[in-house]
Scaffold this motif. Structure first.
Motif, PDB file in Angstrom:
ATOM      1  N   LEU A  18      71.124  26.948  31.542  1.00  0.00           N
ATOM      2  CA  LEU A  18      70.683  27.741  32.627  1.00  0.00           C
ATOM      3  C   LEU A  18      71.550  29.273  32.485  1.00  0.00           C
ATOM      4  N   THR A  19      70.903  30.102  32.842  1.00  0.00           N
ATOM      5  CA  THR A  19      71.478  31.329  32.839  1.00  0.00           C
ATOM      6  C   THR A  19      72.818  31.516  33.665  1.00  0.00           C
ATOM      7  N   ILE A  20      72.704  30.891  35.012  1.00  0.00           N
ATOM      8  CA  ILE A  20      73.660  31.175  36.121  1.00  0.00           C
ATOM      9  C   ILE A  20      74.082  29.693  36.582  1.00  0.00           C
ATOM     10  N   VAL A  21      75.144  29.577  37.087  1.00  0.00           N
ATOM     11  CA  VAL A  21      75.554  28.315  38.090  1.00  0.00           C
ATOM     12  C   VAL A  21      74.520  28.341  39.280  1.00  0.00           C
ATOM     13  N   GLY A  22      73.784  27.451  39.674  1.00  0.00           N
ATOM     14  CA  GLY A  22      73.392  27.311  40.726  1.00  0.00           C
ATOM     15  C   GLY A  22      71.883  28.264  40.642  1.00  0.00           C
ATOM     16  N   CYS A  23      71.321  28.264  39.258  1.00  0.00           N
ATOM     17  CA  CYS A  23      69.903  28.939  39.105  1.00  0.00           C
ATOM     18  C   CYS A  23      68.890  28.618  39.920  1.00  0.00           C
ATOM     19  N   PRO A  24      68.232  29.320  40.855  1.00  0.00           N
ATOM     20  CA  PRO A  24      67.363  28.747  41.893  1.00  0.00           C
ATOM     21  C   PRO A  24      66.222  28.124  41.201  1.00  0.00           C
ATOM     22  N   ALA A  25      65.995  28.353  39.800  1.00  0.00           N
ATOM     23  CA  ALA A  25      64.651  27.958  39.283  1.00  0.00           C
ATOM     24  C   ALA A  25      65.198  26.711  38.503  1.00  0.00           C
ATOM     25  N   ALA A  26      66.533  26.072  38.673  1.00  0.00           N
ATOM     26  CA  ALA A  26      67.070  24.842  37.798  1.00  0.00           C
ATOM     27  C   ALA A  26      66.153  23.817  37.972  1.00  0.00           C
ATOM     28  N   ASP A  27      65.519  23.418  39.142  1.00  0.00           N
ATOM     29  CA  ASP A  27      65.056  21.980  39.263  1.00  0.00           C
ATOM     30  C   ASP A  27      63.323  22.176  38.738  1.00  0.00           C
ATOM     31  N   ARG A  28      62.970  23.389  38.715  1.00  0.00           N
ATOM     32  CA  ARG A  28      61.649  23.652  38.208  1.00  0.00           C
ATOM     33  C   ARG A  28      61.890  23.627  36.720  1.00  0.00           C
ATOM     34  N   ILE A  29      62.790  24.476  36.045  1.00  0.00           N
ATOM     35  CA  ILE A  29      63.080  24.333  34.619  1.00  0.00           C
ATOM     36  C   ILE A  29      63.411  22.923  34.201  1.00  0.00           C
ATOM     37  N   ALA A  30      64.055  22.103  34.815  1.00  0.00           N
ATOM     38  CA  ALA A  30      64.355  20.894  34.352  1.00  0.00           C
ATOM     39  C   ALA A  30      62.952  19.781  34.453  1.00  0.00           C
ATOM     40  N   SER A  31      62.159  20.145  35.440  1.00  0.00           N
ATOM     41  CA  SER A  31      60.865  19.369  35.500  1.00  0.00           C
ATOM     42  C   SER A  31      59.957  19.965  34.299  1.00  0.00           C
ATOM     43  N   ASP A  32      59.794  21.073  34.044  1.00  0.00           N
ATOM     44  CA  ASP A  32      59.007  21.592  32.965  1.00  0.00           C
ATOM     45  C   ASP A  32      59.385  20.952  31.822  1.00  0.00           C
ATOM     46  N   VAL A  33      60.832  21.043  31.401  1.00  0.00           N
ATOM     47  CA  VAL A  33      61.041  20.801  30.187  1.00  0.00           C
ATOM     48  C   VAL A  33      60.764  19.199  29.923  1.00  0.00           C
ATOM     49  N   ARG A  34      61.351  18.490  30.963  1.00  0.00           N
ATOM     50  CA  ARG A  34      60.841  16.803  30.988  1.00  0.00           C
ATOM     51  C   ARG A  34      59.304  16.675  30.522  1.00  0.00           C
ATOM     52  N   ARG A  35      58.457  17.499  31.440  1.00  0.00           N
ATOM     53  CA  ARG A  35      57.106  17.175  31.233  1.00  0.00           C
ATOM     54  C   ARG A  35      56.746  17.615  29.850  1.00  0.00           C
ATOM     55  N   VAL A  50      71.958  19.552  31.148  1.00  0.00           N
ATOM     56  CA  VAL A  50      71.871  20.921  31.541  1.00  0.00           C
ATOM     57  C   VAL A  50      73.423  21.618  31.709  1.00  0.00           C
ATOM     58  N   GLY A  51      73.262  22.543  30.879  1.00  0.00           N
ATOM     59  CA  GLY A  51      74.737  23.248  30.831  1.00  0.00           C
ATOM     60  C   GLY A  51      74.202  24.799  31.556  1.00  0.00           C
ATOM     61  N   VAL A  52      75.312  25.521  31.194  1.00  0.00           N
ATOM     62  CA  VAL A  52      75.090  27.104  31.631  1.00  0.00           C
ATOM     63  C   VAL A  52      75.825  28.037  30.701  1.00  0.00           C
ATOM     64  N   MET A  53      74.907  28.985  30.423  1.00  0.00           N
ATOM     65  CA  MET A  53      75.397  30.254  29.700  1.00  0.00           C
ATOM     66  C   MET A  53      76.777  30.629  29.869  1.00  0.00           C
ATOM     67  N   THR A  54      77.314  31.066  28.768  1.00  0.00           N
ATOM     68  CA  THR A  54      78.492  31.822  28.885  1.00  0.00           C
ATOM     69  C   THR A  54      78.277  33.041  29.288  1.00  0.00           C
ATOM     70  N   PRO A  55      79.155  34.045  29.707  1.00  0.00           N
ATOM     71  CA  PRO A  55      79.293  35.431  30.060  1.00  0.00           C
ATOM     72  C   PRO A  55      78.721  36.227  28.743  1.00  0.00           C
ATOM     73  N   ALA A  56      79.342  36.022  27.729  1.00  0.00           N
ATOM     74  CA  ALA A  56      78.679  36.464  26.334  1.00  0.00           C
ATOM     75  C   ALA A  56      77.419  36.018  26.028  1.00  0.00           C
ATOM     76  N   GLU A  57      77.033  34.700  26.229  1.00  0.00           N
ATOM     77  CA  GLU A  57      75.616  34.432  25.897  1.00  0.00           C
ATOM     78  C   GLU A  57      74.733  35.032  26.676  1.00  0.00           C
ATOM     79  N   ARG A  58      75.118  35.313  28.114  1.00  0.00           N
ATOM     80  CA  ARG A  58      73.986  36.105  28.738  1.00  0.00           C
ATOM     81  C   ARG A  58      73.919  37.446  28.554  1.00  0.00           C
ATOM     82  N   HIS A  59      75.125  38.077  28.109  1.00  0.00           N
ATOM     83  CA  HIS A  59      75.194  39.432  27.693  1.00  0.00           C
ATOM     84  C   HIS A  59      74.211  39.629  26.298  1.00  0.00           C
ATOM     85  N   ALA A  60      74.295  38.646  25.691  1.00  0.00           N
ATOM     86  CA  ALA A  60      73.586  38.734  24.292  1.00  0.00           C
ATOM     87  C   ALA A  60      72.144  38.677  24.638  1.00  0.00           C
TER      88      ALA A  60
END
Length: 354
Positions: A18-35, A50-60
């Motif tokens: 995920l892009t950030i910790v506590g991403c508001p779309a986390a549940d939707r993304i997880a559901s879409d990926v599973r489906r 499910v993990g979280v991007m590092t600051p460097a990954e988000r910047h890239a």
């Protein structure tokens, strides 16, 4: 966001970040990926990590989405995206309903469509496109540093101030916005510069009624935009609608057509019921036509209970009930708009020599 995919004895192992910790779309993304993973033939189960991007990954990722360019207006003069502002002289003419249905109809024709709900004080697009759940919550955009990835509904990428307002516990009223000029201008600017829509064929703007702050801001930010004017047949609405077209023209925008909403309703016995009178749309088109450019009446959308109930249900009538007379007219208007492709003449193409 996809870190790893593997299959072991029918089990799909998928790792995403995920892009950030506590991403508001986390549940939707997880559901879409599973489906999506479960839909592959031979897959019996899905193990999702499910993990979280590092600051460097988000910047890239941000740099990749921006194409290495600094923050800029992607839809200004020279853009390859067709920008269409849907305006009206006054509220209550069904402008947002028409806009939501036009967006869905254009997306159904295979176009890449974005929709900016620029009616900050009277936003209704999230509800009309089904982005409001039973508790009144609206999904927030996914944030990637200073960029936002908009939610998608019926193939349309949508941004609205309603996505950033919260209900108080136990309060059934939708949050209100009490902003004046500078805040309104900044909001529209952020919707246009900080939301990553990707490569769009068409960007629609649901404008607030009248000729106030946001209309002026959009005229300054998007002088290249085309304008659709929505009115009802009633003289009180059509006279005011002309003003919105004239103000748009003063900022350099081009009025490309008029849509008459809430026109005659044909009753089951064949009687035609003109609840709001007749001729308003044609009068606006005639008033906005000048010697250099004709402004056509693109269509008259009849009064339709189905159009209203589908909007309340969050499914545009052009999708839910395409056979409805109002839906057919709106789909026909979308077909007319889709016939004009993005022009390349005189525009700089985004290519750089290596």
């Amino acid at each position: 966001m996809v870190r790893d995919i593997s299959v072991d004895d029918g089990v799909a192992h998928v790792a995403i970040a995920l892009t950030i910790v506590g991403c508001p779309a986390a549940d939707r993304i997880a559901s879409d990926v599973r489906r999506a993973a479960a839909s592959v033939p031979g897959i019996t189960d899905v193990a999702l990590e499910v993990g979280v991007m590092t600051p460097a990954e988000r910047h890239a990722l941000t740099e990749r989405l921006r194409g290495g360019r600094a923050r800029e207006m992607p839809f200004g003069p020279g853009t390859l995206t067709r920008v269409i502002a849907v305006s009206s002289g006054k509220g209550g003419v069904g402008k947002s309903t028409v806009t939501a249905n036009l967006a869905a109809a254009l997306a159904a024709r295979g176009l890449a469509v974005g929709l900016v709900d620029a009616d900050v004080h009277g936003f209704s697009i999230p509800g009309q496109l089904g982005l409001v759940d039973a508790h009144g919550s609206v999904p927030q955009p996914t944030r990637v540093d200073d960029l936002m990835l908009p939610p998608v509904a019926h193939g349309v990428k949508v941004i609205s101030i309603g996505m950033f307002l919260r209900r108080r516990d136990g309060d059934e009223a939708v949050g209100a916005v009490a902003w004046r000029g500078p805040m309104l201008h900044r909001t529209v600017l952020q919707f246009l510069t900080d939301v990553y829509f990707g490569d769009l064929d068409v960007l629609l703007l649901d404008m607030p009624p009248g000729t106030g702050d946001i209309a002026i801001s959009v005229g300054q930010l998007l002088p290249n935009a085309e304008v659709l004017v929505v009115t009802t047949p009633q003289t009180a609405a059509s006279d005011v609608a002309v003003r919105s077209g004239l103000v748009a023209r003063q900022t350099g925008q081009r009025v490309i057509g008029v849509i008459e909403n809430m026109s005659a309703l044909t009753l089951p016995d064949g009687t035609v019921f003109d609840l709001f009178g007749t001729g308003g749309g044609a009068a606006v088109a005639a008033a906005l036509t000048h010697e250099d450019a004709e402004v056509p009446l693109l269509g008259s959308v009849p009064l339709s209970p189905t159009l209203r109930t589908d909007a309340d249900a969050g499914i545009p009538a052009v999708i839910a009930h395409p056979e409805d007379p109002a839906a057919r007219v709106i789909a026909g208007i979308a077909a007319q708009l889709a016939q004009t492709p993005r022009g390349l003449s005189g525009r700089a193409l985004p290519f750089r020599p290596r």
